[in-house]
Design an enzyme around this catalytic site. Structure first.
Site, PDB file in Angstrom:
ATOM      1  N   LYS A  57      40.072  47.128  47.929  1.00  0.00           N
ATOM      2  CA  LYS A  57      39.122  46.192  47.311  1.00  0.00           C
ATOM      3  C   LYS A  57      39.348  44.778  47.837  1.00  0.00           C
ATOM      4  O   LYS A  57      38.413  44.116  48.273  1.00  0.00           O
ATOM      5  CB  LYS A  57      39.307  46.236  45.791  1.00  0.00           C
ATOM      6  CG  LYS A  57      38.690  45.067  45.052  1.00  0.00           C
ATOM      7  CD  LYS A  57      39.019  45.146  43.563  1.00  0.00           C
ATOM      8  CE  LYS A  57      38.765  43.858  42.827  1.00  0.00           C
ATOM      9  NZ  LYS A  57      39.746  42.800  43.101  1.00  0.00           N
ATOM     10  N   ASN A  58      40.597  44.328  47.804  1.00  0.00           N
ATOM     11  CA  ASN A  58      40.843  42.923  48.126  1.00  0.00           C
ATOM     12  C   ASN A  58      40.670  42.589  49.608  1.00  0.00           C
ATOM     13  O   ASN A  58      40.518  41.431  49.973  1.00  0.00           O
ATOM     14  CB  ASN A  58      42.224  42.484  47.628  1.00  0.00           C
ATOM     15  CG  ASN A  58      42.252  42.375  46.106  1.00  0.00           C
ATOM     16  OD1 ASN A  58      41.206  42.415  45.454  1.00  0.00           O
ATOM     17  ND2 ASN A  58      43.447  42.261  45.536  1.00  0.00           N
ATOM     18  N   CYS A  98      38.822  38.629  36.679  1.00  0.00           N
ATOM     19  CA  CYS A  98      39.502  38.996  35.434  1.00  0.00           C
ATOM     20  C   CYS A  98      40.137  37.790  34.762  1.00  0.00           C
ATOM     21  O   CYS A  98      40.632  36.877  35.438  1.00  0.00           O
ATOM     22  CB  CYS A  98      40.593  40.018  35.728  1.00  0.00           C
ATOM     23  SG  CYS A  98      39.937  41.632  36.116  1.00  0.00           S
ATOM     24  N   ARG A 145      43.936  30.561  36.764  1.00  0.00           N
ATOM     25  CA  ARG A 145      43.325  30.871  38.062  1.00  0.00           C
ATOM     26  C   ARG A 145      42.513  29.726  38.670  1.00  0.00           C
ATOM     27  O   ARG A 145      41.326  29.883  38.991  1.00  0.00           O
ATOM     28  CB  ARG A 145      42.474  32.148  37.978  1.00  0.00           C
ATOM     29  CG  ARG A 145      43.233  33.329  37.416  1.00  0.00           C
ATOM     30  CD  ARG A 145      42.481  34.632  37.549  1.00  0.00           C
ATOM     31  NE  ARG A 145      42.721  35.250  38.850  1.00  0.00           N
ATOM     32  CZ  ARG A 145      42.138  36.390  39.239  1.00  0.00           C
ATOM     33  NH1 ARG A 145      41.292  36.996  38.452  1.00  0.00           N
ATOM     34  NH2 ARG A 145      42.399  36.902  40.406  1.00  0.00           N
ATOM     35  N   ASP A 193      49.649  43.064  40.675  1.00  0.00           N
ATOM     36  CA  ASP A 193      48.580  44.007  40.330  1.00  0.00           C
ATOM     37  C   ASP A 193      49.110  45.397  39.950  1.00  0.00           C
ATOM     38  O   ASP A 193      48.349  46.234  39.467  1.00  0.00           O
ATOM     39  CB  ASP A 193      47.575  44.135  41.492  1.00  0.00           C
ATOM     40  CG  ASP A 193      46.682  42.905  41.603  1.00  0.00           C
ATOM     41  OD1 ASP A 193      46.773  42.017  40.742  1.00  0.00           O
ATOM     42  OD2 ASP A 193      45.896  42.826  42.565  1.00  0.00           O
ATOM     43  N   ARG A 207      35.849  48.434  38.527  1.00  0.00           N
ATOM     44  CA  ARG A 207      35.756  47.367  39.534  1.00  0.00           C
ATOM     45  C   ARG A 207      36.774  47.560  40.652  1.00  0.00           C
ATOM     46  O   ARG A 207      36.595  47.041  41.757  1.00  0.00           O
ATOM     47  CB  ARG A 207      35.993  45.997  38.891  1.00  0.00           C
ATOM     48  CG  ARG A 207      34.779  45.452  38.161  1.00  0.00           C
ATOM     49  CD  ARG A 207      34.993  43.992  37.826  1.00  0.00           C
ATOM     50  NE  ARG A 207      35.504  43.291  38.979  1.00  0.00           N
ATOM     51  CZ  ARG A 207      36.491  42.396  38.965  1.00  0.00           C
ATOM     52  NH1 ARG A 207      37.050  42.056  37.836  1.00  0.00           N
ATOM     53  NH2 ARG A 207      36.894  41.813  40.065  1.00  0.00           N
TER      54      ARG A 207
HETATM   55  C1  UD1 Z   1      44.346  37.859  44.856  1.00  0.00           C
HETATM   56  C2  UD1 Z   1      43.803  39.190  44.431  1.00  0.00           C
HETATM   57  C3  UD1 Z   1      44.353  39.582  43.062  1.00  0.00           C
HETATM   58  C4  UD1 Z   1      45.871  39.480  43.041  1.00  0.00           C
HETATM   59  C5  UD1 Z   1      46.349  38.131  43.568  1.00  0.00           C
HETATM   60  C6  UD1 Z   1      47.860  38.049  43.696  1.00  0.00           C
HETATM   61  C7  UD1 Z   1      41.619  39.125  45.525  1.00  0.00           C
HETATM   62  C8  UD1 Z   1      40.148  39.067  45.370  1.00  0.00           C
HETATM   63  N1  UD1 Z   1      42.349  39.103  44.396  1.00  0.00           N
HETATM   64  O1  UD1 Z   1      43.831  36.938  43.886  1.00  0.00           O
HETATM   65  O2  UD1 Z   1      43.965  40.937  42.820  1.00  0.00           O
HETATM   66  O3  UD1 Z   1      46.302  39.607  41.689  1.00  0.00           O
HETATM   67  O4  UD1 Z   1      45.778  37.886  44.856  1.00  0.00           O
HETATM   68  O5  UD1 Z   1      48.313  39.051  44.528  1.00  0.00           O
HETATM   69  O6  UD1 Z   1      42.135  39.253  46.620  1.00  0.00           O
HETATM   70  N2  UD1 Z   1      46.585  29.558  42.321  1.00  0.00           N
HETATM   71  C9  UD1 Z   1      46.452  28.211  42.088  1.00  0.00           C
HETATM   72  N3  UD1 Z   1      45.547  27.508  42.835  1.00  0.00           N
HETATM   73  C10 UD1 Z   1      44.782  28.096  43.791  1.00  0.00           C
HETATM   74  C11 UD1 Z   1      44.924  29.475  44.036  1.00  0.00           C
HETATM   75  C12 UD1 Z   1      45.834  30.191  43.286  1.00  0.00           C
HETATM   76  O7  UD1 Z   1      47.121  27.654  41.229  1.00  0.00           O
HETATM   77  O8  UD1 Z   1      43.970  27.395  44.430  1.00  0.00           O
HETATM   78  C13 UD1 Z   1      47.523  30.351  41.503  1.00  0.00           C
HETATM   79  C14 UD1 Z   1      46.757  31.369  40.643  1.00  0.00           C
HETATM   80  O9  UD1 Z   1      46.309  30.808  39.435  1.00  0.00           O
HETATM   81  C15 UD1 Z   1      47.812  32.437  40.430  1.00  0.00           C
HETATM   82  C16 UD1 Z   1      48.580  32.425  41.761  1.00  0.00           C
HETATM   83  O10 UD1 Z   1      48.330  31.153  42.352  1.00  0.00           O
HETATM   84  O11 UD1 Z   1      48.674  32.058  39.385  1.00  0.00           O
HETATM   85  C17 UD1 Z   1      48.179  33.542  42.699  1.00  0.00           C
HETATM   86  O12 UD1 Z   1      46.862  33.400  43.069  1.00  0.00           O
HETATM   87  P1  UD1 Z   1      46.254  33.944  44.439  1.00  0.00           P
HETATM   88  O13 UD1 Z   1      47.310  34.497  45.343  1.00  0.00           O
HETATM   89  O14 UD1 Z   1      45.346  32.892  44.980  1.00  0.00           O
HETATM   90  O15 UD1 Z   1      45.385  35.114  43.892  1.00  0.00           O
HETATM   91  P2  UD1 Z   1      43.882  35.382  44.178  1.00  0.00           P
HETATM   92  O16 UD1 Z   1      43.595  35.165  45.635  1.00  0.00           O
HETATM   93  O17 UD1 Z   1      43.023  34.725  43.172  1.00  0.00           O
END
Ligand code: UD1
Length: 417
Positions: free
Chosen positions: A22-23, A116, A121, A304, A397
């Site tokens: 998915k990701n 989610c 986030r 995850d 999803r």
């Molecule tokens: C992706 C995955 C999700 C997985 C996560 C961590 C997708 C679509 N989703 O989510 O399934 O749980 O990686 O492996 O690929 N953060 C910030 N600022 C930012 C970005 C992130 O503070 O600009 C924080 C987030 O709130 C969270 C952490 O960093 O606490 C990890 O986020 P991130 O690695 O960005 O996850 P996603 O890309 O949203």
């Protein structure tokens, strides 16, 4: 509302084939816009996020054809349009249109992404990355308007190795003059999958899968083909199910290096499995040991799989501890697990205690999010009696063809709308 009904405690045997990740897929599909021609993506999972992404692609005038598990995308006549909220809120990955449209058109207008509810986030690391490349970001209510007359490559340091920000800034850097270097980049396999597609299109990228990624911008990008990696989280979920209920259950389509942290943990708690090529065979373990798990960015234990493994640890002999370091609100599923007879205690936003073994009993529960829903599904498969899981649209999803895959190996599972 979608309801999954499970009559639990049935042994599972036969073979489950893992779908595309998915990701990865949610980044690869919109990325086709960066090519000034046709692209083909194989092994695309059948999940609702992809359907919504296709709607956005069509809105932007891309031609998208779905044949079996392949998507044929023609983005020759792509047009830049604002992405409406009703589409962008359907998934988190709609944020990838930011980097992509910025690289191709120098402008993007999109509402805040959905996804989610598992913590705050924010997307500040993405935004800071775009700004460092020269973009101007305006936020009006929940709408982002990002513009750039010219993007210029530069060295960017991430405060946290965010998966989404690494991919999004890689996309924006494709449209920047000169070289962009991302330091403290995320190293998840999905980033390697995305970089491979870009390289196949003609981009020059070095270091994807390491902490330092270099992207040379403004390379002409053309026709390309890519296969989505197998989903490491889906693989892990079925492996956990096999550890609880398998009788020589075969999980086909795994990449061992992508799930090493889980495999090592399962060995530690007493689970036996064998790997032959891309197939893992696993049987239930009747005497599980408790453990400590700390979620970390790749190659650490994936956040995850934290909620799915919690369901298994309710069956371990003693106290297990989970430390969730990525998100601050990822234990909501345990309130529902406790309704089934689990003995879990949320010690803080980041710490969970699980006491086992307990006899889980089928009951009515509500999925709180995608992976939290997966943990309820696993618990319902383990439990004696019948469970109803409401809000199961969350689970669908992330798990393509879930009901058939489980039915085919012997689960008693039904779905109703
Ligand atoms: C992706 C995955 C999700 C997985 C996560 C961590 C997708 C679509 N989703 O989510 O399934 O749980 O990686 O492996 O690929 N953060 C910030 N600022 C930012 C970005 C992130 O503070 O600009 C924080 C987030 O709130 C969270 C952490 O960093 O606490 C990890 O986020 P991130 O690695 O960005 O996850 P996603 O890309 O949203």
């Amino acid at each position: 509302m979608t309801r999954i009904t499970i009559s639990g405690n049935k042994p599972l045997s036969g073979e489950v084939k893992i779908s595309g990740a998915k990701n990865s897929a949610v980044a690869l599909v919109p990325m086709a816009i960066l090519s000034k021609g046709k692209t083909v993506i194989y092994n695309v999972p059948e999940i609702s996020d992809i359907e919504y992404l296709i709607k956005i692609m069509e809105l932007l005038n891309c031609k998208v054809e779905h044949k079996n598990d392949a998507l044929y995308i023609d983005s020759t006549n792509v047009m830049n349009k604002p992405i409406p909220e009703e589409l962008s809120v359907q998934m988190r990955a709609s944020y990838y249109f930011m980097g992509i449209l910025l690289a191709r058109f120098g402008r993007v207008e999109i509402s805040f992404p959905g996804g989610c509810n598992i913590g705050a986030r924010p997307i500040d690391i993405h935004i800071k990355g775009f700004e460092e490349l020269g973009a101007h970001v305006e936020i009006i209510k929940n709408r982002y308007i990002i513009t750039a007359n010219k993007l210029i490559g530069k060295k960017i340091y991430f405060d946290f190795p965010s998966v989404g920000a690494t991919i999004n800034v890689m996309f924006a850097a494709i449209g920047a003059e000169g070289t962009t270097v991302i330091e403290n980049a995320a190293m998840e396999p999905e980033i390697v999958n995305v970089a491979s597609f870009l390289i196949n299109m003609g981009a020059k990228i070095r270091g994807a899968g390491t902490k330092r990624i270099e992207i040379e911008g403004k390379c002409p990008l053309g026709e390309s083909v890519i296969e989505v990696f197998p989903d490491r989280i889906e693989s892990g979920t079925y492996i956990i199910i096999g550890a609880a209920l398998g009788e020589n259950l075969k999980i086909k389509g795994i990449i061992k290096e992508h799930i090493e942290a889980l495999l090592i943990k399962l060995k530690e708690i007493g689970v036996h499995y064998e790997i032959d090529g891309d197939t893992l065979t696993i049987s239930r373990c009747n005497k599980l040991k408790p453990t400590k798990i700390k979620t970390l960015a790749f190659p650490g234990f994936p956040t995850d799989l934290q909620q799915p493994i919690t369901a298994l640890l309710t069956q371990a002999n003693g106290k297990s501890m989970i430390e969730e370091t990525i998100y601050e609100n990822r234990f909501k599923n345990t309130i529902e697990l406790n309704k089934m007879g689990a003995d879990t205690k949320i010690l803080s936003d980041h710490k969970l205690e699980i006491n086992g073994p307990v006899k889980l009993k089928g009951t009515d529960v509500v999925a709180t999010d995608l992976r939290g829903g997966a943990s309820l599904l696993i618990a319902a498969l383990i439990a004696d009696g019948i469970s109803h899981i409401d809000n199961s649209e969350y689970i669908l999803r992330g798990y393509g063809d879930l009901i058939n895959k489980l039915k085919n190996v012997g689960a008693k599972i039904e779905i109703t709308e």
